[in-house]
Design a protein around this motif. Structure first.
Motif, PDB file in Angstrom:
ATOM      1  N   THR A  37       0.692  -1.156  -0.006  1.00  0.00           N
ATOM      2  CA  THR A  37       0.103   0.029   0.077  1.00  0.00           C
ATOM      3  C   THR A  37       1.037   1.181   0.061  1.00  0.00           C
ATOM      4  O   THR A  37       0.577   2.150  -0.757  1.00  0.00           O
ATOM      5  CB  THR A  37      -1.011   0.073   1.255  1.00  0.00           C
ATOM      6  N   LEU A  38       1.956   1.358   0.752  1.00  0.00           N
ATOM      7  CA  LEU A  38       2.662   2.346   1.026  1.00  0.00           C
ATOM      8  C   LEU A  38       3.697   2.655  -0.332  1.00  0.00           C
ATOM      9  O   LEU A  38       3.605   3.831  -0.725  1.00  0.00           O
ATOM     10  CB  LEU A  38       3.563   2.349   2.079  1.00  0.00           C
ATOM     11  N   VAL A  39       3.992   1.701  -1.027  1.00  0.00           N
ATOM     12  CA  VAL A  39       4.676   1.620  -2.229  1.00  0.00           C
ATOM     13  C   VAL A  39       3.661   2.211  -3.178  1.00  0.00           C
ATOM     14  O   VAL A  39       4.113   3.115  -4.212  1.00  0.00           O
ATOM     15  CB  VAL A  39       5.246   0.345  -2.818  1.00  0.00           C
ATOM     16  N   VAL A  40       2.363   1.721  -3.595  1.00  0.00           N
ATOM     17  CA  VAL A  40       1.579   2.230  -4.350  1.00  0.00           C
ATOM     18  C   VAL A  40       1.395   3.607  -4.174  1.00  0.00           C
ATOM     19  O   VAL A  40       1.128   4.639  -5.209  1.00  0.00           O
ATOM     20  CB  VAL A  40       0.306   1.569  -4.234  1.00  0.00           C
ATOM     21  N   PHE A  41       1.100   3.944  -2.976  1.00  0.00           N
ATOM     22  CA  PHE A  41       0.917   5.750  -2.518  1.00  0.00           C
ATOM     23  C   PHE A  41       2.106   6.265  -3.034  1.00  0.00           C
ATOM     24  O   PHE A  41       2.198   7.453  -3.153  1.00  0.00           O
ATOM     25  CB  PHE A  41       0.530   5.699  -1.166  1.00  0.00           C
ATOM     26  N   ALA A  42       3.315   5.730  -2.587  1.00  0.00           N
ATOM     27  CA  ALA A  42       4.674   6.581  -3.162  1.00  0.00           C
ATOM     28  C   ALA A  42       4.545   6.801  -4.629  1.00  0.00           C
ATOM     29  O   ALA A  42       4.795   7.856  -5.115  1.00  0.00           O
ATOM     30  CB  ALA A  42       5.765   5.700  -2.676  1.00  0.00           C
ATOM     31  N   ILE A  43       3.978   5.985  -5.464  1.00  0.00           N
ATOM     32  CA  ILE A  43       3.944   5.925  -6.744  1.00  0.00           C
ATOM     33  C   ILE A  43       2.831   7.166  -7.183  1.00  0.00           C
ATOM     34  O   ILE A  43       3.055   8.076  -7.964  1.00  0.00           O
ATOM     35  CB  ILE A  43       3.816   4.709  -7.530  1.00  0.00           C
ATOM     36  N   VAL A  44       1.685   6.917  -6.506  1.00  0.00           N
ATOM     37  CA  VAL A  44       0.592   7.789  -6.923  1.00  0.00           C
ATOM     38  C   VAL A  44       0.744   9.425  -6.416  1.00  0.00           C
ATOM     39  O   VAL A  44       0.217  10.160  -6.918  1.00  0.00           O
ATOM     40  CB  VAL A  44      -0.860   7.145  -6.464  1.00  0.00           C
ATOM     41  N   GLN A  45       1.425   9.418  -5.306  1.00  0.00           N
ATOM     42  CA  GLN A  45       1.573  10.539  -4.286  1.00  0.00           C
ATOM     43  C   GLN A  45       0.379  11.311  -4.291  1.00  0.00           C
ATOM     44  O   GLN A  45       0.328  12.425  -4.796  1.00  0.00           O
ATOM     45  CB  GLN A  45       2.523  11.500  -5.589  1.00  0.00           C
ATOM     46  N   TRP A  51      -1.585  10.709   2.845  1.00  0.00           N
ATOM     47  CA  TRP A  51      -0.579   9.799   3.555  1.00  0.00           C
ATOM     48  C   TRP A  51      -0.745   9.647   4.734  1.00  0.00           C
ATOM     49  O   TRP A  51      -0.480   8.284   5.205  1.00  0.00           O
ATOM     50  CB  TRP A  51       0.731  10.620   3.422  1.00  0.00           C
ATOM     51  N   GLY A  52      -1.126  10.568   5.768  1.00  0.00           N
ATOM     52  CA  GLY A  52      -1.323  10.364   7.358  1.00  0.00           C
ATOM     53  C   GLY A  52      -2.486   9.365   7.316  1.00  0.00           C
ATOM     54  O   GLY A  52      -2.410   8.622   8.135  1.00  0.00           O
ATOM     55  N   LEU A  53      -3.373   9.644   6.802  1.00  0.00           N
ATOM     56  CA  LEU A  53      -4.646   8.711   6.912  1.00  0.00           C
ATOM     57  C   LEU A  53      -4.122   7.229   6.469  1.00  0.00           C
ATOM     58  O   LEU A  53      -4.361   6.167   7.334  1.00  0.00           O
ATOM     59  CB  LEU A  53      -5.826   9.137   6.185  1.00  0.00           C
ATOM     60  N   ILE A  54      -3.542   7.034   5.575  1.00  0.00           N
ATOM     61  CA  ILE A  54      -3.040   5.532   5.160  1.00  0.00           C
ATOM     62  C   ILE A  54      -2.003   5.044   6.023  1.00  0.00           C
ATOM     63  O   ILE A  54      -1.980   3.920   6.521  1.00  0.00           O
ATOM     64  CB  ILE A  54      -2.521   5.777   3.939  1.00  0.00           C
ATOM     65  N   ALA A  55      -1.080   5.761   6.393  1.00  0.00           N
ATOM     66  CA  ALA A  55      -0.141   5.291   7.529  1.00  0.00           C
ATOM     67  C   ALA A  55      -0.763   5.037   8.729  1.00  0.00           C
ATOM     68  O   ALA A  55      -0.568   4.108   9.585  1.00  0.00           O
ATOM     69  CB  ALA A  55       0.977   6.818   7.749  1.00  0.00           C
ATOM     70  N   LEU A  56      -1.602   5.848   9.094  1.00  0.00           N
ATOM     71  CA  LEU A  56      -2.519   5.551  10.344  1.00  0.00           C
ATOM     72  C   LEU A  56      -3.194   4.272  10.385  1.00  0.00           C
ATOM     73  O   LEU A  56      -3.366   3.328  11.197  1.00  0.00           O
ATOM     74  CB  LEU A  56      -3.444   6.731  10.904  1.00  0.00           C
ATOM     75  N   VAL A 107     -10.497   3.780   3.064  1.00  0.00           N
ATOM     76  CA  VAL A 107      -9.755   4.657   3.199  1.00  0.00           C
ATOM     77  C   VAL A 107      -8.653   4.716   1.963  1.00  0.00           C
ATOM     78  O   VAL A 107      -8.449   5.800   1.267  1.00  0.00           O
ATOM     79  CB  VAL A 107      -8.823   5.026   4.538  1.00  0.00           C
ATOM     80  N   ALA A 108      -8.183   3.659   1.660  1.00  0.00           N
ATOM     81  CA  ALA A 108      -7.145   3.510   0.526  1.00  0.00           C
ATOM     82  C   ALA A 108      -7.925   3.790  -0.805  1.00  0.00           C
ATOM     83  O   ALA A 108      -7.497   4.625  -1.743  1.00  0.00           O
ATOM     84  CB  ALA A 108      -6.523   2.176   0.485  1.00  0.00           C
ATOM     85  N   VAL A 109      -9.050   3.232  -1.090  1.00  0.00           N
ATOM     86  CA  VAL A 109      -9.883   3.401  -2.319  1.00  0.00           C
ATOM     87  C   VAL A 109     -10.155   5.078  -2.217  1.00  0.00           C
ATOM     88  O   VAL A 109     -10.042   5.435  -3.496  1.00  0.00           O
ATOM     89  CB  VAL A 109     -11.160   2.708  -2.253  1.00  0.00           C
ATOM     90  N   LEU A 110     -10.748   5.684  -1.477  1.00  0.00           N
ATOM     91  CA  LEU A 110     -10.966   6.899  -1.086  1.00  0.00           C
ATOM     92  C   LEU A 110      -9.664   7.977  -1.595  1.00  0.00           C
ATOM     93  O   LEU A 110      -9.787   8.770  -2.327  1.00  0.00           O
ATOM     94  CB  LEU A 110     -11.584   7.388   0.199  1.00  0.00           C
ATOM     95  N   ALA A 111      -8.544   7.424  -0.984  1.00  0.00           N
ATOM     96  CA  ALA A 111      -7.622   8.456  -1.116  1.00  0.00           C
ATOM     97  C   ALA A 111      -6.970   8.300  -2.790  1.00  0.00           C
ATOM     98  O   ALA A 111      -6.645   9.076  -3.346  1.00  0.00           O
ATOM     99  CB  ALA A 111      -6.325   7.899  -0.367  1.00  0.00           C
TER     100      ALA A 111
END
Length: 118
Positions: A37-45, A51-56, A107-111
């Motif tokens: 998940t964190l890798v995908v979000f690093a790509i999507v930025q 980021w805070g919500l996903i990390a939480l 949360v991930a889908v919404l982000a």
């Protein structure tokens, strides 16, 4: 034990995480999914708030799995025989992890939606 140094308490915490990694397949899977998940979000930025919500959410899922594993281990130690009440407790703990994971997925889908639709 009480009155331990902070360093000792920190070492105990890492020992607990290490034990969960070694003994609990679901914990290893959830760590892998969290990293993915964190890798995908690093790509999507996404924005910092996402980021805070996903990390939480990742941290909460892992914390829920640690609590689940700890309580199950304690229950098995104190009452090794199969018992219907302990079975219900274990089912509720598994439900806690499932609810937390489902919330994290939402949360991930919404982000992702908010980031990619922008």
């Amino acid at each position: 034990m009480k009155n331990q140094t902070f360093a000792r308490k920190l070492r105990n915490a890492f020992t607990g995480i290490h034990w969960a990694w070694a003994a609990e397949r679901n914990f290893r899977i959830e760590v892998g999914l969290g990293i993915l998940t964190l890798v995908v979000f690093a790509i999507v930025q996404p924005a910092a708030l996402w980021w805070g919500l996903i990390a939480l959410c990742v941290a909460l899922v892992l914390a829920a799995e640690l609590a689940n594993s700890a309580i199950e281990a304690l229950a098995d130690h104190l009452h090794p025989e199969i018992h219907p009440t302990i079975g219900k407790v274990k089912d509720m703990l598994a439900g806690m992890v499932l609810v937390m994971s489902a919330g994290a997925a939402v949360v991930a889908v919404l982000a992702l939606y908010a980031t990619l639709a922008a």
